[in-house]
Design a protein around this motif. Structure first.
Motif, PDB file in Angstrom:
ATOM      1  N   THR A 110      -7.986  36.254   1.849  1.00 59.81           N
ATOM      2  CA  THR A 110      -9.202  36.903   1.277  1.00 59.81           C
ATOM      3  C   THR A 110      -8.750  37.490  -0.265  1.00 59.81           C
ATOM      4  O   THR A 110      -9.617  37.358  -1.049  1.00 59.81           O
ATOM      5  CB  THR A 110     -10.024  37.729   2.064  1.00 59.81           C
ATOM      6  OG1 THR A 110      -8.975  38.968   2.709  1.00 59.81           O
ATOM      7  CG2 THR A 110     -10.674  36.936   3.119  1.00 59.81           C
ATOM      8  N   LYS A 111      -7.861  38.378  -0.186  1.00 60.36           N
ATOM      9  CA  LYS A 111      -7.293  39.147  -1.116  1.00 60.36           C
ATOM     10  C   LYS A 111      -6.972  38.308  -2.312  1.00 60.36           C
ATOM     11  O   LYS A 111      -6.891  38.721  -3.585  1.00 60.36           O
ATOM     12  CB  LYS A 111      -6.491  40.162  -0.928  1.00 60.36           C
ATOM     13  CG  LYS A 111      -6.977  41.516   0.006  1.00 60.36           C
ATOM     14  CD  LYS A 111      -5.973  42.489   0.126  1.00 60.36           C
ATOM     15  CE  LYS A 111      -6.319  43.616   0.774  1.00 60.36           C
ATOM     16  NZ  LYS A 111      -5.369  44.770   1.067  1.00 60.36           N
ATOM     17  N   ASN A 112      -6.233  37.162  -1.979  1.00 56.08           N
ATOM     18  CA  ASN A 112      -5.895  36.254  -3.158  1.00 56.08           C
ATOM     19  C   ASN A 112      -6.822  35.200  -3.589  1.00 56.08           C
ATOM     20  O   ASN A 112      -6.257  34.075  -4.119  1.00 56.08           O
ATOM     21  CB  ASN A 112      -4.358  35.663  -2.746  1.00 56.08           C
ATOM     22  CG  ASN A 112      -3.438  36.734  -2.662  1.00 56.08           C
ATOM     23  OD1 ASN A 112      -3.049  37.313  -3.731  1.00 56.08           O
ATOM     24  ND2 ASN A 112      -3.111  37.451  -1.516  1.00 56.08           N
ATOM     25  N   ALA A 113      -8.018  34.984  -2.789  1.00 59.35           N
ATOM     26  CA  ALA A 113      -8.890  33.920  -2.932  1.00 59.35           C
ATOM     27  C   ALA A 113      -9.004  33.391  -4.805  1.00 59.35           C
ATOM     28  O   ALA A 113      -9.237  32.540  -4.900  1.00 59.35           O
ATOM     29  CB  ALA A 113     -10.088  34.258  -2.414  1.00 59.35           C
ATOM     30  N   LEU A 114      -9.292  34.500  -5.510  1.00 53.84           N
ATOM     31  CA  LEU A 114      -9.677  34.478  -6.857  1.00 53.84           C
ATOM     32  C   LEU A 114      -8.540  34.633  -7.810  1.00 53.84           C
ATOM     33  O   LEU A 114      -8.337  34.844  -9.121  1.00 53.84           O
ATOM     34  CB  LEU A 114     -10.605  35.353  -7.172  1.00 53.84           C
ATOM     35  CG  LEU A 114     -12.163  34.852  -6.801  1.00 53.84           C
ATOM     36  CD1 LEU A 114     -13.141  35.884  -6.970  1.00 53.84           C
ATOM     37  CD2 LEU A 114     -12.650  33.634  -6.793  1.00 53.84           C
ATOM     38  N   LYS A 115      -7.079  35.186  -7.191  1.00 50.64           N
ATOM     39  CA  LYS A 115      -6.103  35.386  -7.919  1.00 50.64           C
ATOM     40  C   LYS A 115      -5.431  34.138  -8.780  1.00 50.64           C
ATOM     41  O   LYS A 115      -4.960  33.134  -7.923  1.00 50.64           O
ATOM     42  CB  LYS A 115      -5.006  35.924  -7.231  1.00 50.64           C
ATOM     43  CG  LYS A 115      -3.983  36.704  -7.842  1.00 50.64           C
ATOM     44  CD  LYS A 115      -3.205  37.341  -6.734  1.00 50.64           C
ATOM     45  CE  LYS A 115      -1.987  38.165  -7.510  1.00 50.64           C
ATOM     46  NZ  LYS A 115      -1.191  38.971  -6.772  1.00 50.64           N
ATOM     47  N   GLN A 116      -5.270  34.203 -10.025  1.00 44.94           N
ATOM     48  CA  GLN A 116      -4.396  33.178 -10.818  1.00 44.94           C
ATOM     49  C   GLN A 116      -3.097  33.621 -10.723  1.00 44.94           C
ATOM     50  O   GLN A 116      -2.818  34.461 -11.507  1.00 44.94           O
ATOM     51  CB  GLN A 116      -5.066  32.931 -12.168  1.00 44.94           C
ATOM     52  CG  GLN A 116      -6.655  32.345 -11.881  1.00 44.94           C
ATOM     53  CD  GLN A 116      -7.182  32.616 -13.402  1.00 44.94           C
ATOM     54  OE1 GLN A 116      -6.625  32.742 -14.549  1.00 44.94           O
ATOM     55  NE2 GLN A 116      -8.306  31.769 -13.577  1.00 44.94           N
ATOM     56  N   GLU A 117      -2.321  32.768 -10.208  1.00 48.22           N
ATOM     57  CA  GLU A 117      -0.884  33.199 -10.065  1.00 48.22           C
ATOM     58  C   GLU A 117      -0.093  32.625 -11.103  1.00 48.22           C
ATOM     59  O   GLU A 117      -0.066  31.549 -11.464  1.00 48.22           O
ATOM     60  CB  GLU A 117      -0.261  33.151  -8.604  1.00 48.22           C
ATOM     61  CG  GLU A 117      -1.201  33.775  -7.457  1.00 48.22           C
ATOM     62  CD  GLU A 117      -0.470  33.275  -6.208  1.00 48.22           C
ATOM     63  OE1 GLU A 117      -0.216  34.389  -5.520  1.00 48.22           O
ATOM     64  OE2 GLU A 117      -0.299  32.252  -5.847  1.00 48.22           O
ATOM     65  N   SER A 118       0.987  33.563 -11.517  1.00 47.38           N
ATOM     66  CA  SER A 118       2.039  32.919 -12.206  1.00 47.38           C
ATOM     67  C   SER A 118       3.179  32.270 -11.360  1.00 47.38           C
ATOM     68  O   SER A 118       3.274  32.360 -10.122  1.00 47.38           O
ATOM     69  CB  SER A 118       2.814  34.053 -13.280  1.00 47.38           C
ATOM     70  OG  SER A 118       3.240  34.906 -12.192  1.00 47.38           O
ATOM     71  N   ASN A 119       3.985  31.490 -11.964  1.00 45.68           N
ATOM     72  CA  ASN A 119       5.189  30.823 -11.075  1.00 45.68           C
ATOM     73  C   ASN A 119       6.076  32.006 -10.414  1.00 45.68           C
ATOM     74  O   ASN A 119       6.399  31.758  -9.322  1.00 45.68           O
ATOM     75  CB  ASN A 119       6.090  30.049 -11.981  1.00 45.68           C
ATOM     76  CG  ASN A 119       5.392  28.726 -12.485  1.00 45.68           C
ATOM     77  OD1 ASN A 119       4.401  28.130 -12.055  1.00 45.68           O
ATOM     78  ND2 ASN A 119       5.919  28.460 -13.877  1.00 45.68           N
ATOM     79  N   SER A 120       6.360  32.925 -11.028  1.00 47.43           N
ATOM     80  CA  SER A 120       7.107  34.014 -10.244  1.00 47.43           C
ATOM     81  C   SER A 120       6.297  34.729  -8.939  1.00 47.43           C
ATOM     82  O   SER A 120       6.801  34.888  -7.924  1.00 47.43           O
ATOM     83  CB  SER A 120       7.238  35.165 -11.276  1.00 47.43           C
ATOM     84  OG  SER A 120       6.115  35.934 -11.778  1.00 47.43           O
ATOM     85  N   ASN A 121       5.079  34.892  -9.091  1.00 49.10           N
ATOM     86  CA  ASN A 121       4.229  35.183  -8.033  1.00 49.10           C
ATOM     87  C   ASN A 121       4.146  34.313  -6.951  1.00 49.10           C
ATOM     88  O   ASN A 121       4.102  34.748  -5.720  1.00 49.10           O
ATOM     89  CB  ASN A 121       2.672  35.701  -8.488  1.00 49.10           C
ATOM     90  CG  ASN A 121       2.544  36.925  -9.406  1.00 49.10           C
ATOM     91  OD1 ASN A 121       3.374  37.678  -9.273  1.00 49.10           O
ATOM     92  ND2 ASN A 121       1.788  37.061 -10.184  1.00 49.10           N
ATOM     93  N   ARG A 122       4.071  32.895  -7.303  1.00 48.57           N
ATOM     94  CA  ARG A 122       4.098  32.005  -6.469  1.00 48.57           C
ATOM     95  C   ARG A 122       5.238  31.859  -5.497  1.00 48.57           C
ATOM     96  O   ARG A 122       5.351  31.855  -4.517  1.00 48.57           O
ATOM     97  CB  ARG A 122       3.961  30.375  -6.923  1.00 48.57           C
ATOM     98  CG  ARG A 122       2.409  30.203  -7.574  1.00 48.57           C
ATOM     99  CD  ARG A 122       1.972  28.760  -7.942  1.00 48.57           C
ATOM    100  NE  ARG A 122       0.838  28.851  -8.490  1.00 48.57           N
ATOM    101  CZ  ARG A 122       0.823  28.534  -9.828  1.00 48.57           C
ATOM    102  NH1 ARG A 122       1.852  28.758 -10.861  1.00 48.57           N
ATOM    103  NH2 ARG A 122      -0.497  28.479 -10.370  1.00 48.57           N
ATOM    104  N   LEU A 123       6.477  32.162  -6.457  1.00 54.61           N
ATOM    105  CA  LEU A 123       7.702  32.190  -5.752  1.00 54.61           C
ATOM    106  C   LEU A 123       7.941  33.365  -4.782  1.00 54.61           C
ATOM    107  O   LEU A 123       8.293  33.084  -3.576  1.00 54.61           O
ATOM    108  CB  LEU A 123       8.876  32.448  -6.798  1.00 54.61           C
ATOM    109  CG  LEU A 123      10.335  32.220  -6.205  1.00 54.61           C
ATOM    110  CD1 LEU A 123      10.346  30.985  -5.349  1.00 54.61           C
ATOM    111  CD2 LEU A 123      11.212  32.598  -7.504  1.00 54.61           C
ATOM    112  N   LYS A 124       7.234  34.408  -5.157  1.00 50.05           N
ATOM    113  CA  LYS A 124       7.295  35.825  -4.323  1.00 50.05           C
ATOM    114  C   LYS A 124       6.433  35.246  -3.107  1.00 50.05           C
ATOM    115  O   LYS A 124       6.820  35.777  -1.915  1.00 50.05           O
ATOM    116  CB  LYS A 124       6.601  36.950  -4.827  1.00 50.05           C
ATOM    117  CG  LYS A 124       7.518  37.561  -6.318  1.00 50.05           C
ATOM    118  CD  LYS A 124       6.854  38.572  -6.801  1.00 50.05           C
ATOM    119  CE  LYS A 124       7.658  39.244  -7.894  1.00 50.05           C
ATOM    120  NZ  LYS A 124       6.972  40.248  -8.762  1.00 50.05           N
TER     121      LYS A 124
END
Length: 227
Positions: free
Chosen positions: A160-174
């Protein structure tokens, strides 16, 4: 769930069905994000109602959700949420207890129905053999209930908290690393649970166990009326 909340939720469910396929995915993401907000369930439904009417009004003019809200959906939702009062400590604890009571009633029922003791009881009834009404409660059963409830809360919160989050590659990796670590931890817990599964803590009469489970479900219904 209060009568006002139930009525508003029913109205919103009907409005949601009128949102077209083009707007539905983003609308769903926005509602998921709002569910994670620190506002009461009633306020969440009020935001959902206003958002539904806004989108339906746009559709009637031949516009889509982006024409009305813009491109930064998270910022829009955050602004709406910031204008509403946060949940009180009492509301937070009631919601947590409500979720725990519901989960325990469901998982308790599943554990009884699929337990070896219950299966043997059914077989003895069919074959007209003497019945043993005791159900063994093992370490594995208790640990599995705690792990499933904890994992469910964490996963729902993360989605729910990440439903609208536009992630960078580093965040996707994390997130991938975090998911991997969580997976390993859960696997380790389930292995430990399986190893300890045969260690019996105590035995309880099946009818008493059913009464306890029903008690948790009744507590859930009562608490959900207070929210």
């Amino acid at each position: 769930m209060s009568n006002k909340l139930e009525e508003l939720s029913a109205i919103n469910n009907k409005l949601d069905k009128q949102i077209n396929a083009e707007n539905q995915p983003l609308f769903t993401d926005m509602i998921c994000y709002i569910r994670s907000a620190n506002i009461s369930s009633l306020n969440q439904e009020m935001v959902r109602h206003d958002l539904s009417e806004m989108i339906l009004s746009a559709q009637s003019r031949g516009e889509n959700i982006r024409d009305v809200i813009g491109e930064d959906f998270k910022e829009f939702c955050d602004e709406v949420i910031s204008n509403l009062p946060p949940k009180t400590l009492k509301e937070k604890w009631i919601e947590r207890l409500d979720s725990i009571c519901l989960c325990v009633s469901i998982l308790g029922t599943i554990n009884i129905v699929f337990s070896l003791d219950f299966i043997n009881m059914v077989n003895n009834i069919i074959s007209k053999q003497p019945l043993n009404y005791d159900i063994d409660v093992s370490v594995g059963m208790i640990v599995s209930i705690i792990v499933i409830i904890s994992a469910s809360v964490f996963i729902v919160d993360m989605i729910t908290k990440n439903a609208l989050k536009q992630e960078s590659n580093s965040n996707r990796l994390k997130r991938a690393v975090t998911g991997g670590v969580i997976g390993v931890v859960l696997m380790a817990v389930f292995i430990i649970t399986w190893k300890l599964g045969k260690q019996i803590l105590f035995s309880v009469n099946i009818f008493l166990a059913i009464i306890v489970i029903v008690g948790f479900f009744i507590a859930h219904k009562v608490l959900s009326k207070i929210i």
